[in-house]
Write a protein that holds these residues in place. Structure first.
Motif, PDB file in Angstrom:
ATOM      1  N   GLN A  84     -15.035  -5.727  72.890  1.00  0.00           N
ATOM      2  CA  GLN A  84     -15.831  -6.937  72.706  1.00  0.00           C
ATOM      3  C   GLN A  84     -17.180  -6.602  72.060  1.00  0.00           C
ATOM      4  OE1 GLN A  84     -15.685  -8.193  76.794  1.00  0.00           O
ATOM      5  NE2 GLN A  84     -13.996  -9.604  76.418  1.00  0.00           N
ATOM      6  N   TRP A  85     -17.791  -5.495  72.490  1.00  0.00           N
ATOM      7  CA  TRP A  85     -19.047  -5.059  71.877  1.00  0.00           C
ATOM      8  C   TRP A  85     -18.846  -4.796  70.393  1.00  0.00           C
ATOM      9  CZ3 TRP A  85     -23.455  -6.022  73.712  1.00  0.00           C
ATOM     10  CH2 TRP A  85     -23.735  -5.950  75.067  1.00  0.00           C
ATOM     11  N   GLN A  86     -17.734  -4.154  70.078  1.00  0.00           N
ATOM     12  CA  GLN A  86     -17.454  -3.801  68.684  1.00  0.00           C
ATOM     13  C   GLN A  86     -17.330  -5.058  67.820  1.00  0.00           C
ATOM     14  OE1 GLN A  86     -13.947  -1.352  68.348  1.00  0.00           O
ATOM     15  NE2 GLN A  86     -14.856  -0.159  66.706  1.00  0.00           N
ATOM     16  N   VAL A  87     -16.651  -6.074  68.337  1.00  0.00           N
ATOM     17  CA  VAL A  87     -16.520  -7.339  67.609  1.00  0.00           C
ATOM     18  C   VAL A  87     -17.898  -7.942  67.367  1.00  0.00           C
ATOM     19  CG1 VAL A  87     -15.698  -9.729  67.775  1.00  0.00           C
ATOM     20  CG2 VAL A  87     -14.159  -7.839  68.352  1.00  0.00           C
ATOM     21  N   ARG A 125     -10.468 -19.931  59.802  1.00  0.00           N
ATOM     22  CA  ARG A 125     -11.621 -20.140  60.673  1.00  0.00           C
ATOM     23  C   ARG A 125     -12.619 -19.029  60.399  1.00  0.00           C
ATOM     24  NH1 ARG A 125     -10.373 -24.592  61.004  1.00  0.00           N
ATOM     25  NH2 ARG A 125      -9.176 -25.595  62.613  1.00  0.00           N
ATOM     26  N   LEU A 126     -13.879 -19.408  60.268  1.00  0.00           N
ATOM     27  CA  LEU A 126     -14.949 -18.441  60.030  1.00  0.00           C
ATOM     28  C   LEU A 126     -15.653 -18.159  61.345  1.00  0.00           C
ATOM     29  CD1 LEU A 126     -16.324 -19.961  56.708  1.00  0.00           C
ATOM     30  CD2 LEU A 126     -14.551 -18.230  57.031  1.00  0.00           C
ATOM     31  N   LEU A 127     -16.023 -16.907  61.534  1.00  0.00           N
ATOM     32  CA  LEU A 127     -16.563 -16.464  62.819  1.00  0.00           C
ATOM     33  C   LEU A 127     -18.091 -16.375  62.769  1.00  0.00           C
ATOM     34  CD1 LEU A 127     -13.940 -13.651  63.356  1.00  0.00           C
ATOM     35  CD2 LEU A 127     -13.923 -15.945  64.351  1.00  0.00           C
ATOM     36  N   THR A 131      -4.400  -8.747  68.243  1.00  0.00           N
ATOM     37  CA  THR A 131      -5.330  -8.106  69.182  1.00  0.00           C
ATOM     38  C   THR A 131      -6.709  -8.726  69.031  1.00  0.00           C
ATOM     39  OG1 THR A 131      -4.073  -6.047  69.024  1.00  0.00           O
ATOM     40  CG2 THR A 131      -6.319  -5.883  69.874  1.00  0.00           C
ATOM     41  N   LEU A 132      -7.132  -8.934  67.803  1.00  0.00           N
ATOM     42  CA  LEU A 132      -8.435  -9.546  67.560  1.00  0.00           C
ATOM     43  C   LEU A 132      -8.477 -10.966  68.098  1.00  0.00           C
ATOM     44  CD1 LEU A 132     -11.277  -9.527  66.387  1.00  0.00           C
ATOM     45  CD2 LEU A 132     -10.289 -10.282  64.215  1.00  0.00           C
ATOM     46  N   VAL A 133      -7.402 -11.735  67.926  1.00  0.00           N
ATOM     47  CA  VAL A 133      -7.384 -13.120  68.405  1.00  0.00           C
ATOM     48  C   VAL A 133      -7.654 -13.161  69.905  1.00  0.00           C
ATOM     49  CG1 VAL A 133      -5.887 -15.133  68.790  1.00  0.00           C
ATOM     50  CG2 VAL A 133      -5.984 -14.050  66.542  1.00  0.00           C
ATOM     51  N   ARG A 134      -7.057 -12.245  70.650  1.00  0.00           N
ATOM     52  CA  ARG A 134      -7.289 -12.206  72.103  1.00  0.00           C
ATOM     53  C   ARG A 134      -8.752 -11.919  72.420  1.00  0.00           C
ATOM     54  NH1 ARG A 134      -3.050  -8.358  72.424  1.00  0.00           N
ATOM     55  NH2 ARG A 134      -1.117  -9.438  72.025  1.00  0.00           N
ATOM     56  N   LEU A 135      -9.344 -10.970  71.683  1.00  0.00           N
ATOM     57  CA  LEU A 135     -10.763 -10.655  71.890  1.00  0.00           C
ATOM     58  C   LEU A 135     -11.639 -11.860  71.552  1.00  0.00           C
ATOM     59  CD1 LEU A 135     -10.847  -7.082  70.312  1.00  0.00           C
ATOM     60  CD2 LEU A 135     -11.299  -7.626  72.710  1.00  0.00           C
ATOM     61  N   LEU A 136     -11.329 -12.518  70.440  1.00  0.00           N
ATOM     62  CA  LEU A 136     -12.109 -13.678  70.023  1.00  0.00           C
ATOM     63  C   LEU A 136     -11.968 -14.827  71.015  1.00  0.00           C
ATOM     64  CD1 LEU A 136     -11.367 -13.651  66.190  1.00  0.00           C
ATOM     65  CD2 LEU A 136     -13.466 -12.892  67.340  1.00  0.00           C
ATOM     66  N   ASP A 137     -10.767 -15.026  71.537  1.00  0.00           N
ATOM     67  CA  ASP A 137     -10.565 -16.083  72.539  1.00  0.00           C
ATOM     68  C   ASP A 137     -11.479 -15.864  73.738  1.00  0.00           C
ATOM     69  OD1 ASP A 137      -8.602 -17.295  70.984  1.00  0.00           O
ATOM     70  OD2 ASP A 137      -6.920 -16.479  72.160  1.00  0.00           O
ATOM     71  N   LYS A 138     -11.546 -14.623  74.202  1.00  0.00           N
ATOM     72  CA  LYS A 138     -12.385 -14.297  75.363  1.00  0.00           C
ATOM     73  C   LYS A 138     -13.865 -14.488  75.027  1.00  0.00           C
ATOM     74  CE  LYS A 138     -13.449 -12.437  79.375  1.00  0.00           C
ATOM     75  NZ  LYS A 138     -13.347 -13.186  80.605  1.00  0.00           N
ATOM     76  N   LEU A 139     -14.299 -13.975  73.871  1.00  0.00           N
ATOM     77  CA  LEU A 139     -15.704 -14.108  73.473  1.00  0.00           C
ATOM     78  C   LEU A 139     -16.096 -15.565  73.260  1.00  0.00           C
ATOM     79  CD1 LEU A 139     -15.975 -11.043  71.079  1.00  0.00           C
ATOM     80  CD2 LEU A 139     -17.109 -11.305  73.301  1.00  0.00           C
ATOM     81  N   CYS A 185     -21.757  -9.132  59.521  1.00  0.00           N
ATOM     82  CA  CYS A 185     -20.958  -9.884  58.537  1.00  0.00           C
ATOM     83  C   CYS A 185     -20.549 -11.237  59.110  1.00  0.00           C
ATOM     84  CB  CYS A 185     -19.755  -9.071  58.065  1.00  0.00           C
ATOM     85  SG  CYS A 185     -18.726  -8.397  59.364  1.00  0.00           S
ATOM     86  N   GLU A 186     -21.540 -11.939  59.602  1.00  0.00           N
ATOM     87  CA  GLU A 186     -21.292 -13.259  60.175  1.00  0.00           C
ATOM     88  C   GLU A 186     -20.712 -14.191  59.113  1.00  0.00           C
ATOM     89  OE1 GLU A 186     -23.493 -16.143  63.373  1.00  0.00           O
ATOM     90  OE2 GLU A 186     -24.590 -14.476  62.494  1.00  0.00           O
ATOM     91  N   GLY A 187     -19.763 -15.034  59.528  1.00  0.00           N
ATOM     92  CA  GLY A 187     -19.112 -15.941  58.600  1.00  0.00           C
ATOM     93  C   GLY A 187     -17.821 -15.390  58.029  1.00  0.00           C
ATOM     94  N   ILE A 188     -17.442 -14.182  58.436  1.00  0.00           N
ATOM     95  CA  ILE A 188     -16.195 -13.569  57.978  1.00  0.00           C
ATOM     96  C   ILE A 188     -15.014 -14.295  58.625  1.00  0.00           C
ATOM     97  CG2 ILE A 188     -16.107 -11.839  59.844  1.00  0.00           C
ATOM     98  CD1 ILE A 188     -15.134  -9.790  57.749  1.00  0.00           C
ATOM     99  N   HIS A 189     -13.859 -14.239  57.987  1.00  0.00           N
ATOM    100  CA  HIS A 189     -12.672 -14.844  58.601  1.00  0.00           C
ATOM    101  C   HIS A 189     -11.974 -13.802  59.472  1.00  0.00           C
ATOM    102  CE1 HIS A 189      -9.896 -12.901  55.754  1.00  0.00           C
ATOM    103  NE2 HIS A 189     -10.827 -13.132  54.851  1.00  0.00           N
ATOM    104  N   GLN A 190     -11.093 -14.286  60.342  1.00  0.00           N
ATOM    105  CA  GLN A 190     -10.462 -13.418  61.336  1.00  0.00           C
ATOM    106  C   GLN A 190      -9.692 -12.268  60.707  1.00  0.00           C
ATOM    107  OE1 GLN A 190      -9.912 -16.909  64.681  1.00  0.00           O
ATOM    108  NE2 GLN A 190      -8.124 -15.808  64.090  1.00  0.00           N
ATOM    109  N   GLY A 191      -8.961 -12.524  59.639  1.00  0.00           N
ATOM    110  CA  GLY A 191      -8.186 -11.460  59.001  1.00  0.00           C
ATOM    111  C   GLY A 191      -9.078 -10.359  58.451  1.00  0.00           C
ATOM    112  N   GLY A 192     -10.195 -10.749  57.855  1.00  0.00           N
ATOM    113  CA  GLY A 192     -11.140  -9.768  57.324  1.00  0.00           C
ATOM    114  C   GLY A 192     -11.754  -8.918  58.414  1.00  0.00           C
ATOM    115  N   LEU A 193     -12.077  -9.553  59.541  1.00  0.00           N
ATOM    116  CA  LEU A 193     -12.662  -8.800  60.653  1.00  0.00           C
ATOM    117  C   LEU A 193     -11.634  -7.846  61.259  1.00  0.00           C
ATOM    118  CD1 LEU A 193     -15.121  -8.239  62.410  1.00  0.00           C
ATOM    119  CD2 LEU A 193     -14.408 -10.136  63.891  1.00  0.00           C
TER     120      LEU A 193
END
Length: 156
Positions: free
Chosen positions: A37-40, A91-93, A65-73, A47-55
């Motif tokens: 979560q810290w790494q995300v 979706r942009l993060l 794996t990222l989707v699960r981390l993003l859901d929690k955050l 790089c705020e505004g990046i899309h999930q695939g890019g991150l």
């Protein structure tokens, strides 16, 4: 590791990075986030505004794996997913205001961890280490773009 065995460069880099992460986690445990979560959050800060695939690609993890981390955050109010202006599928993060104080804490903990790791290393050696690692990284990035040469077989 026995004293008579000299570690390879790869082993030494890996083990040092592992210990840096372990020490950071020890320092950050009270904040209630995992290393992933810290790494995300750290990547999103740059790089705020990046899309999930890019991150996912930047983090070198599978998108699921990222989707699960993003859901929690997102559930704990540290990130938000915003619609892409022209593509409904993307979706942009973005970090929320609540994430910014944590990023400050993270930087402070990271600085303390690096200071521990570099204790006793003279400034000139620190600079040489950074230069060498930057050069190695550049070399490997370039090498990864080239095809691997197959070793010639001597079994004719």
């Amino acid at each position: 590791m026995p004293q008579h065995v000299h570690p390879t460069l790869g082993f030494l880099l890996h083990d040092t990075a592992r210990l840096l992460r372990k020490r950071f986690e020890q320092r950050a445990r009270h904040l209630g986030l995992t290393r992933s979560q810290w790494q995300v959050l750290a990547y999103l800060a740059t790089c705020e505004g990046i899309h999930q695939g890019g991150l996912a690609e930047l983090l070198d993890i599978e998108p699921i794996t990222l989707v699960r981390l993003l859901d929690k955050l997102e559930a704990i109010g540290l990130i938000e997913r915003r619609p892409h202006p022209t593509d409904r599928r993307i979706r942009l993060l973005h970090l929320t205001e609540a994430a910014h104080p944590l990023l400050g804490d993270m930087r402070t903990l990271g600085e303390a961890t690096r200071a521990e790791a570099l204790d006793g290393v003279p400034p000139a050696d620190r600079e040489a280490l950074f230069r060498a690692l930057i050069t190695m990284k550049s070399n490997l990035i370039a090498a990864c773009e080239r095809p691997v040469e197959e070793p010639s077989s001597s079994h004719g």
